[in-house]
Motif scaffolding. Structure first.
Motif, PDB file in Angstrom:
ATOM      1  N   PRO A 106       0.834  -1.203   0.000  1.00 47.85           N
ATOM      2  CA  PRO A 106       0.000   0.000   0.000  1.00 47.85           C
ATOM      3  C   PRO A 106       0.873   1.260   0.000  1.00 47.85           C
ATOM      4  O   PRO A 106       2.081   1.186   0.216  1.00 47.85           O
ATOM      5  CB  PRO A 106      -0.805  -0.124   1.291  1.00 47.85           C
ATOM      6  N   ASP A 107       0.255   2.397  -0.244  1.00 44.74           N
ATOM      7  CA  ASP A 107       1.007   3.655  -0.314  1.00 44.74           C
ATOM      8  C   ASP A 107       1.626   4.048   1.017  1.00 44.74           C
ATOM      9  O   ASP A 107       2.747   4.531   1.066  1.00 44.74           O
ATOM     10  CB  ASP A 107       0.118   4.786  -0.824  1.00 44.74           C
ATOM     11  N   HIS A 108       0.876   3.910   2.094  1.00 49.51           N
ATOM     12  CA  HIS A 108       1.440   4.232   3.406  1.00 49.51           C
ATOM     13  C   HIS A 108       0.602   3.608   4.517  1.00 49.51           C
ATOM     14  O   HIS A 108      -0.449   3.026   4.259  1.00 49.51           O
ATOM     15  CB  HIS A 108       1.590   5.747   3.608  1.00 49.51           C
ATOM     16  N   GLN A 109       1.093   3.757   5.732  1.00 47.99           N
ATOM     17  CA  GLN A 109       0.408   3.258   6.910  1.00 47.99           C
ATOM     18  C   GLN A 109       0.264   4.407   7.891  1.00 47.99           C
ATOM     19  O   GLN A 109       1.217   5.149   8.142  1.00 47.99           O
ATOM     20  CB  GLN A 109       1.213   2.116   7.541  1.00 47.99           C
ATOM     21  N   THR A 110      -0.940   4.583   8.427  1.00 47.34           N
ATOM     22  CA  THR A 110      -1.182   5.660   9.375  1.00 47.34           C
ATOM     23  C   THR A 110      -0.559   5.323  10.728  1.00 47.34           C
ATOM     24  O   THR A 110      -0.163   4.189  10.975  1.00 47.34           O
ATOM     25  CB  THR A 110      -2.694   5.896   9.565  1.00 47.34           C
ATOM     26  N   GLN A 111      -0.500   6.310  11.613  1.00 48.32           N
ATOM     27  CA  GLN A 111       0.056   6.075  12.948  1.00 48.32           C
ATOM     28  C   GLN A 111      -0.766   5.057  13.724  1.00 48.32           C
ATOM     29  O   GLN A 111      -0.245   4.351  14.565  1.00 48.32           O
ATOM     30  CB  GLN A 111       0.138   7.384  13.722  1.00 48.32           C
ATOM     31  N   SER A 112      -2.053   4.959  13.414  1.00 51.14           N
ATOM     32  CA  SER A 112      -2.910   3.988  14.106  1.00 51.14           C
ATOM     33  C   SER A 112      -2.787   2.585  13.509  1.00 51.14           C
ATOM     34  O   SER A 112      -3.416   1.655  13.995  1.00 51.14           O
ATOM     35  CB  SER A 112      -4.364   4.447  14.082  1.00 51.14           C
ATOM     36  N   GLY A 113      -1.995   2.425  12.443  1.00 50.00           N
ATOM     37  CA  GLY A 113      -1.770   1.112  11.853  1.00 50.00           C
ATOM     38  C   GLY A 113      -2.603   0.803  10.633  1.00 50.00           C
ATOM     39  O   GLY A 113      -2.485  -0.271  10.051  1.00 50.00           O
ATOM     40  N   LEU A 114      -3.465   1.709  10.213  1.00 52.93           N
ATOM     41  CA  LEU A 114      -4.325   1.501   9.044  1.00 52.93           C
ATOM     42  C   LEU A 114      -3.501   1.651   7.767  1.00 52.93           C
ATOM     43  O   LEU A 114      -2.765   2.627   7.606  1.00 52.93           O
ATOM     44  CB  LEU A 114      -5.453   2.529   9.060  1.00 52.93           C
ATOM     45  N   TYR A 115      -3.616   0.690   6.870  1.00 58.68           N
ATOM     46  CA  TYR A 115      -2.935   0.779   5.576  1.00 58.68           C
ATOM     47  C   TYR A 115      -3.815   1.589   4.622  1.00 58.68           C
ATOM     48  O   TYR A 115      -5.035   1.417   4.594  1.00 58.68           O
ATOM     49  CB  TYR A 115      -2.689  -0.611   4.987  1.00 58.68           C
ATOM     50  N   VAL A 116      -3.182   2.478   3.841  1.00 60.14           N
ATOM     51  CA  VAL A 116      -3.923   3.349   2.935  1.00 60.14           C
ATOM     52  C   VAL A 116      -3.355   3.223   1.528  1.00 60.14           C
ATOM     53  O   VAL A 116      -2.146   3.290   1.316  1.00 60.14           O
ATOM     54  CB  VAL A 116      -3.832   4.831   3.391  1.00 60.14           C
ATOM     55  N   GLU A 117      -4.251   3.050   0.581  1.00 64.75           N
ATOM     56  CA  GLU A 117      -3.889   3.030  -0.839  1.00 64.75           C
ATOM     57  C   GLU A 117      -4.663   4.160  -1.515  1.00 64.75           C
ATOM     58  O   GLU A 117      -5.880   4.268  -1.371  1.00 64.75           O
ATOM     59  CB  GLU A 117      -4.250   1.685  -1.470  1.00 64.75           C
ATOM     60  N   ALA A 118      -3.966   5.022  -2.237  1.00 64.82           N
ATOM     61  CA  ALA A 118      -4.594   6.139  -2.933  1.00 64.82           C
ATOM     62  C   ALA A 118      -4.565   5.876  -4.429  1.00 64.82           C
ATOM     63  O   ALA A 118      -3.536   5.489  -4.982  1.00 64.82           O
ATOM     64  CB  ALA A 118      -3.861   7.435  -2.607  1.00 64.82           C
ATOM     65  N   LYS A 119      -5.703   6.081  -5.056  1.00 61.33           N
ATOM     66  CA  LYS A 119      -5.823   5.900  -6.505  1.00 61.33           C
ATOM     67  C   LYS A 119      -6.458   7.151  -7.091  1.00 61.33           C
ATOM     68  O   LYS A 119      -7.260   7.824  -6.447  1.00 61.33           O
ATOM     69  CB  LYS A 119      -6.704   4.687  -6.839  1.00 61.33           C
ATOM     70  N   PHE A 120      -6.101   7.454  -8.339  1.00 62.09           N
ATOM     71  CA  PHE A 120      -6.678   8.615  -9.014  1.00 62.09           C
ATOM     72  C   PHE A 120      -7.172   8.207 -10.388  1.00 62.09           C
ATOM     73  O   PHE A 120      -6.482   7.527 -11.138  1.00 62.09           O
ATOM     74  CB  PHE A 120      -5.645   9.740  -9.152  1.00 62.09           C
ATOM     75  N   GLY A 121      -8.370   8.652 -10.704  1.00 61.76           N
ATOM     76  CA  GLY A 121      -8.922   8.433 -12.038  1.00 61.76           C
ATOM     77  C   GLY A 121      -9.998   7.374 -12.064  1.00 61.76           C
ATOM     78  O   GLY A 121     -10.051   6.492 -11.203  1.00 61.76           O
ATOM     79  N   PRO A 122     -10.875   7.433 -13.052  1.00 65.42           N
ATOM     80  CA  PRO A 122     -12.007   6.508 -13.119  1.00 65.42           C
ATOM     81  C   PRO A 122     -11.596   5.063 -13.396  1.00 65.42           C
ATOM     82  O   PRO A 122     -12.305   4.135 -13.038  1.00 65.42           O
ATOM     83  CB  PRO A 122     -12.871   7.062 -14.250  1.00 65.42           C
ATOM     84  N   SER A 123     -10.460   4.851 -14.001  1.00 60.97           N
ATOM     85  CA  SER A 123     -10.063   3.477 -14.332  1.00 60.97           C
ATOM     86  C   SER A 123      -9.019   2.922 -13.354  1.00 60.97           C
ATOM     87  O   SER A 123      -8.545   1.806 -13.544  1.00 60.97           O
ATOM     88  CB  SER A 123      -9.526   3.411 -15.756  1.00 60.97           C
ATOM     89  N   ALA A 124      -8.668   3.666 -12.318  1.00 58.00           N
ATOM     90  CA  ALA A 124      -7.681   3.195 -11.341  1.00 58.00           C
ATOM     91  C   ALA A 124      -8.255   2.017 -10.559  1.00 58.00           C
ATOM     92  O   ALA A 124      -9.432   2.008 -10.204  1.00 58.00           O
ATOM     93  CB  ALA A 124      -7.311   4.321 -10.389  1.00 58.00           C
ATOM     94  N   GLY A 150      -8.586  -3.109   8.174  1.00 56.61           N
ATOM     95  CA  GLY A 150      -7.213  -2.647   8.295  1.00 56.61           C
ATOM     96  C   GLY A 150      -6.735  -1.849   7.098  1.00 56.61           C
ATOM     97  O   GLY A 150      -5.592  -1.392   7.070  1.00 56.61           O
ATOM     98  N   PHE A 151      -7.632  -1.657   6.119  1.00 55.53           N
ATOM     99  CA  PHE A 151      -7.253  -0.946   4.897  1.00 55.53           C
ATOM    100  C   PHE A 151      -8.239   0.160   4.579  1.00 55.53           C
ATOM    101  O   PHE A 151      -9.430   0.052   4.893  1.00 55.53           O
ATOM    102  CB  PHE A 151      -7.214  -1.904   3.698  1.00 55.53           C
ATOM    103  N   ARG A 152      -7.726   1.205   3.947  1.00 53.18           N
ATOM    104  CA  ARG A 152      -8.582   2.284   3.455  1.00 53.18           C
ATOM    105  C   ARG A 152      -8.162   2.600   2.026  1.00 53.18           C
ATOM    106  O   ARG A 152      -6.984   2.735   1.737  1.00 53.18           O
ATOM    107  CB  ARG A 152      -8.435   3.532   4.326  1.00 53.18           C
ATOM    108  N   LEU A 153      -9.142   2.712   1.169  1.00 51.20           N
ATOM    109  CA  LEU A 153      -8.887   3.101  -0.216  1.00 51.20           C
ATOM    110  C   LEU A 153      -9.333   4.549  -0.393  1.00 51.20           C
ATOM    111  O   LEU A 153     -10.490   4.877  -0.151  1.00 51.20           O
ATOM    112  CB  LEU A 153      -9.652   2.195  -1.183  1.00 51.20           C
ATOM    113  N   ASP A 154      -8.420   5.407  -0.755  1.00 47.50           N
ATOM    114  CA  ASP A 154      -8.739   6.797  -1.096  1.00 47.50           C
ATOM    115  C   ASP A 154      -8.749   6.874  -2.618  1.00 47.50           C
ATOM    116  O   ASP A 154      -7.692   6.848  -3.248  1.00 47.50           O
ATOM    117  CB  ASP A 154      -7.695   7.765  -0.528  1.00 47.50           C
ATOM    118  N   HIS A 155      -9.943   6.933  -3.193  1.00 48.44           N
ATOM    119  CA  HIS A 155     -10.073   6.964  -4.651  1.00 48.44           C
ATOM    120  C   HIS A 155     -10.565   8.347  -5.058  1.00 48.44           C
ATOM    121  O   HIS A 155     -11.688   8.733  -4.757  1.00 48.44           O
ATOM    122  CB  HIS A 155     -11.056   5.887  -5.114  1.00 48.44           C
TER     123      HIS A 155
END
Length: 103
Positions: free
Chosen positions: A24-42, A58-63
């Motif tokens: 994933p792109d990064h991990q928050t201080q609370s331990g949550l993994y975050v993946e960021a995507k941009f665009g309609p086809s991501a 345990g994961f968050r997707l920021d689209h």
């Protein structure tokens, strides 16, 4: 995080079984993994999808979509326009109450 992201070697590795990992792109201080995507086809990679299915809390997707960027820009621009159009307060103490009437 284009250009300002973590170097690939520092990104977290999440085991998904079979000797494979999701990155994933990064991990928050609370331990949550975050993946960021941009665009309609991501889309998530196969391993990212597997990691998300193994631990959905345990994961968050920021689209983000292009219209999200437009909405954010519009909000900032409208705030700047409102601030710029307000009359400025006088700072020299020459308010109408302090001025003499020609006496």
């Amino acid at each position: 995080m284009r250009g300002n992201g973590l170097p690939y070697a520092l990104k977290p590795r999440v085991p998904v079984g079979g000797g494979k990992v999701a990155i994933p792109d990064h991990q928050t201080q609370s331990g949550l993994y975050v993946e960021a995507k941009f665009g309609p086809s991501a889309d998530l990679t196969k391993n990212q999808k597997k990691a998300f299915s193994l631990d959905p809390d345990g994961f968050r997707l920021d689209h983000f979509l292009p219209q999200d960027m437009g909405a954010a820009t519009a909000a900032i621009a409208s705030n700047l326009a409102m601030t710029a159009s307000r009359p400025r307060a006088k700072t020299d103490g020459s308010s109408p109450q302090n001025r003499s009437r020609g006496r």
